[in-house]
Design a protein around this motif. Structure first.
Motif, mmCIF file in Angstrom:
data_model
loop_
_atom_site.group_PDB
_atom_site.id
_atom_site.type_symbol
_atom_site.label_atom_id
_atom_site.label_comp_id
_atom_site.label_asym_id
_atom_site.label_seq_id
_atom_site.Cartn_x
_atom_site.Cartn_y
_atom_site.Cartn_z
ATOM 1 N N VAL A 152 -49.386 34.161 13.004
ATOM 2 C CA VAL A 152 -48.716 33.280 13.972
ATOM 3 C C VAL A 152 -47.470 32.661 13.341
ATOM 4 N N VAL A 153 -47.568 32.264 12.077
ATOM 5 C CA VAL A 153 -46.406 31.716 11.373
ATOM 6 C C VAL A 153 -45.312 32.781 11.229
ATOM 7 N N LEU A 154 -45.700 34.014 10.900
ATOM 8 C CA LEU A 154 -44.716 35.104 10.831
ATOM 9 C C LEU A 154 -44.036 35.316 12.179
ATOM 10 N N SER A 155 -44.802 35.248 13.253
ATOM 11 C CA SER A 155 -44.224 35.401 14.585
ATOM 12 C C SER A 155 -43.240 34.286 14.880
ATOM 13 N N ALA A 156 -43.581 33.058 14.496
ATOM 14 C CA ALA A 156 -42.674 31.927 14.704
ATOM 15 C C ALA A 156 -41.382 32.104 13.918
ATOM 16 N N ILE A 157 -41.501 32.646 12.702
ATOM 17 C CA ILE A 157 -40.310 32.917 11.885
ATOM 18 C C ILE A 157 -39.403 33.921 12.592
ATOM 19 N N ALA A 158 -39.998 34.984 13.147
ATOM 20 C CA ALA A 158 -39.204 35.991 13.854
ATOM 21 C C ALA A 158 -38.554 35.402 15.104
ATOM 22 N N LEU A 159 -39.266 34.548 15.826
ATOM 23 C CA LEU A 159 -38.683 33.905 17.009
ATOM 24 C C LEU A 159 -37.523 32.997 16.624
ATOM 25 N N LEU A 160 -37.630 32.330 15.476
ATOM 26 C CA LEU A 160 -36.518 31.527 14.974
ATOM 27 C C LEU A 160 -35.299 32.421 14.724
ATOM 28 N N GLY A 161 -35.525 33.588 14.124
ATOM 29 C CA GLY A 161 -34.432 34.527 13.899
ATOM 30 C C GLY A 161 -33.803 34.993 15.200
ATOM 31 N N ALA A 162 -34.624 35.227 16.220
ATOM 32 C CA ALA A 162 -34.096 35.635 17.522
ATOM 33 C C ALA A 162 -33.232 34.531 18.123
ATOM 34 N N GLY A 163 -33.675 33.284 17.993
ATOM 35 C CA GLY A 163 -32.902 32.163 18.519
ATOM 36 C C GLY A 163 -31.550 32.015 17.834
ATOM 37 N N ILE A 164 -31.531 32.159 16.521
ATOM 38 C CA ILE A 164 -30.266 32.067 15.785
ATOM 39 C C ILE A 164 -29.348 33.230 16.181
ATOM 40 N N SER A 165 -29.928 34.415 16.386
ATOM 41 C CA SER A 165 -29.137 35.589 16.777
ATOM 42 C C SER A 165 -28.524 35.413 18.162
ATOM 43 N N VAL A 166 -29.252 34.746 19.085
ATOM 44 C CA VAL A 166 -28.691 34.445 20.398
ATOM 45 C C VAL A 166 -27.475 33.540 20.251
ATOM 46 N N ARG A 167 -27.582 32.565 19.367
ATOM 47 C CA ARG A 167 -26.437 31.667 19.122
ATOM 48 C C ARG A 167 -25.259 32.446 18.552
ATOM 49 N N LEU A 168 -25.534 33.397 17.669
ATOM 50 C CA LEU A 168 -24.468 34.227 17.115
ATOM 51 C C LEU A 168 -23.841 35.085 18.207
ATOM 52 N N LEU A 169 -24.656 35.599 19.113
ATOM 53 C CA LEU A 169 -24.175 36.462 20.191
ATOM 54 C C LEU A 169 -23.243 35.715 21.141
ATOM 55 N N THR A 170 -23.521 34.454 21.356
ATOM 56 C CA THR A 170 -22.713 33.670 22.305
ATOM 57 C C THR A 170 -21.541 32.963 21.654
ATOM 58 N N GLY A 171 -21.416 33.075 20.320
ATOM 59 C CA GLY A 171 -20.329 32.409 19.612
ATOM 60 C C GLY A 171 -19.130 33.309 19.405
ATOM 61 N N SER A 172 -18.196 32.843 18.585
ATOM 62 C CA SER A 172 -16.981 33.594 18.284
ATOM 63 C C SER A 172 -17.247 34.642 17.236
ATOM 64 N N ALA A 173 -16.641 35.827 17.404
ATOM 65 C CA ALA A 173 -16.830 36.930 16.471
ATOM 66 C C ALA A 173 -15.669 37.076 15.505
ATOM 67 N N ARG B 102 -22.655 51.076 18.524
ATOM 68 C CA ARG B 102 -22.759 51.201 19.974
ATOM 69 C C ARG B 102 -23.119 49.899 20.677
ATOM 70 N N VAL B 103 -23.782 48.991 19.963
ATOM 71 C CA VAL B 103 -24.168 47.708 20.574
ATOM 72 C C VAL B 103 -23.730 46.575 19.651
ATOM 73 N N PRO B 104 -23.447 45.395 20.195
ATOM 74 C CA PRO B 104 -23.104 44.255 19.337
ATOM 75 C C PRO B 104 -24.247 43.966 18.367
ATOM 76 N N VAL B 105 -23.906 43.708 17.095
ATOM 77 C CA VAL B 105 -24.956 43.541 16.095
ATOM 78 C C VAL B 105 -25.858 42.358 16.417
ATOM 79 N N ALA B 106 -25.316 41.292 16.981
ATOM 80 C CA ALA B 106 -26.132 40.123 17.315
ATOM 81 C C ALA B 106 -27.169 40.478 18.372
ATOM 82 N N ARG B 107 -26.789 41.306 19.342
ATOM 83 C CA ARG B 107 -27.745 41.726 20.368
ATOM 84 C C ARG B 107 -28.849 42.580 19.751
ATOM 85 N N GLY B 108 -28.476 43.456 18.861
ATOM 86 C CA GLY B 108 -29.476 44.266 18.181
ATOM 87 C C GLY B 108 -30.444 43.409 17.374
ATOM 88 N N LEU B 109 -29.928 42.371 16.719
ATOM 89 C CA LEU B 109 -30.786 41.464 15.952
ATOM 90 C C LEU B 109 -31.784 40.746 16.857
#
Length: 424
Positions: free
Chosen positions: A389-410, A290-297
């Motif tokens: 705090v380090v775990l939170s930073a890791i998750a934020l890194l994952g969110a940033g990479i997922s945004v890049r995936l969302l805006t790229g070619s599928a 129902r939603v793009p996988v990158a957005r869900g990530l």
């Protein structure tokens, strides 16, 4: 979407296989105390031997994925089920610590086959992938919960060698079921998407480097990075959370009922986290269609980042708030699984799907295990706050990479055989 007969057949086969893999995986730690006495070794040596068995579980995923492309995922899953069962039987006849180490190493090598082969089968054979990925994950969680429970219960009554043999019985039965299961492993692909010749060429050693280069030249590089980040967060949380929960002030003075003194209240909260995780897997699996996988990530990663920094203030509160927190992090931690599994299917070509999932679980179980040692250092040399705090930073890194995936070619790249490239 209603599952087709073929979808249901593949779902039943892979769910059973996934549960069996984790049934064996989580039974091994329960044997540690028994093996210390049986082989008269110290904890450091036995821990190293068990680590030797677990190491190939992630490192072997890449060659296993290559073999799945070459010989077919169902055949590889059957070899995995039979091999794991046989490995546990050999453990029962180990007469020295060296024989035990050999048996555990064999188990790790063979167990590494499952995830790239099983997920490749779902991705190419199932129409409603999201739903089956969800049920597949739930079955894995059942194996995680039932493996140690069954092992501990049986060890109360039987000698450990008999228990090792008994644990192999479900694996043997699953192998027998697999031989009788009938389904089309490529039913979800368009006609002509992949042929036997394509699969053979993609799974050959001569095309491995070329196929890998093609994969990482496209969006799969981002998917691989996302899965590695998931592994870092996942391993860090699940390795240390039980111990951290057990040490919270709210847990003091509360003892489990008679006969269960070896368990702490934190252990029960941890089991509850795994149970709630099943709901997360099911919900996310349904959402993948129902939603793009990158957005869900992106959404799940942001939730995990917030939950990480919330642990320290929550840890000072009462049992009810802590229980709610465990439910939230369990739901979110396992909700991300169907999204990244679907991402691999969306952003990779069908004729290298096994190789793609091989790289995926190399990142998840192999590179992701770095957080175990990192977490140990942070908790020992720094503070619990720094760890989260380090775990939170890791998750934020994952969110940033997922945004890049969302805006790229599928559009996934096409992995071609050397023969086809030559013709071009």
């Amino acid at each position: 979407m209603t599952l087709t007969d073929n979808d249901r057949a593949i779902a039943a086969f892979t769910m059973l296989s996934h549960a069996i893999v984790h049934w064996f995986e989580l039974a091994i730690p329960i044997f540690l105390v028994v093996w210390l006495d049986a082989f008269e070794v110290n904890v450091a040596l036995l821990g190293s031997i068990v680590a030797l068995g677990y190491a190939p579980f992630g490192l072997g995923a890449l060659p296993a994925g290559l073999l799945a492309d070459r010989y077919g995922p169902k055949r590889l899953v059957l070899i995995c089920l039979a091999g794991m069962s046989l490995s546990f039987v050999t453990l029962a006849f180990a007469t020295s610590i060296y024989a035990l180490a050999a048996g555990l190493l064999c188990w790790g090598v063979i167990a590494s086959i499952y995830h790239p082969a099983g997920l490749a089968l779902i991705s190419t054979g199932v129409e409603d992938r999201g739903t089956v990925f969800a049920w597949h994950g739930i079955a894995g969680n059942l194996g995680i919960a039932l493996g140690p429970f069954a092992t501990a219960t049986l060890l109360l009554v039987f000698e450990w060698r008999l228990v090792a043999i008994a644990l192999a019985v479900p694996g043997v039965l699953a192998t027998g079921y697999g031989f009788t299961a009938r389904f089309d492993p490529t039913a979800a692909l368009e006609e002509g998407t992949i042929s036997r010749d394509d699969a053979t060429e993609s799974g050959s050693g001569s095309s491995f480097v070329a196929n890998s280069r093609t994969l990482f030249a496209g969006s799969f590089l981002l998917v691989f990075a996302i899965v590695t980040v998931v592994g870092l967060y996942y391993r860090g949380v699940l390795t240390y959370l039980p111990e951290l929960l057990g040490g919270l002030p709210a847990m003091d003075g509360i003892e489990p009922p008679g006969g269960l003194e070896e368990f702490s209240l934190g252990d029960y909260f941890y089991v509850g986290l795994l149970v709630v995780g099943m709901a997360g897997q099911y919900t996310a699996g349904k959402l993948t269609s129902r939603v793009p996988v990158a957005r869900g990530l992106v959404v799940v990663f942001l939730g995990l980042a917030l939950l990480a920094v919330a642990f320290v203030p929550v840890s000072t509160m009462g049992l009810g708030v802590i229980a709610l927190y465990c439910g939230c992090i369990g739901f979110s931690l396992f909700a991300i699984e169907p999204f990244y599994q679907e991402a691999v299917a969306v952003y990779t070509p069908a004729d290298a799907r096994g190789l793609s999932y091989g790289y995926t679980y190399l990142g998840m179980f192999g590179l992701g295990a770095v957080s175990i040692s990192l977490g140990g250092v942070l908790l020992d040399q720094a503070t619990m706050s720094v760890f989260f705090v380090v775990l939170s930073a890791i998750a934020l890194l994952g969110a940033g990479i997922s945004v890049r995936l969302l805006t790229g070619s599928a559009v996934p790249p096409r992995v071609e055989s050397p023969q086809n490239s030559a013709e071009d």
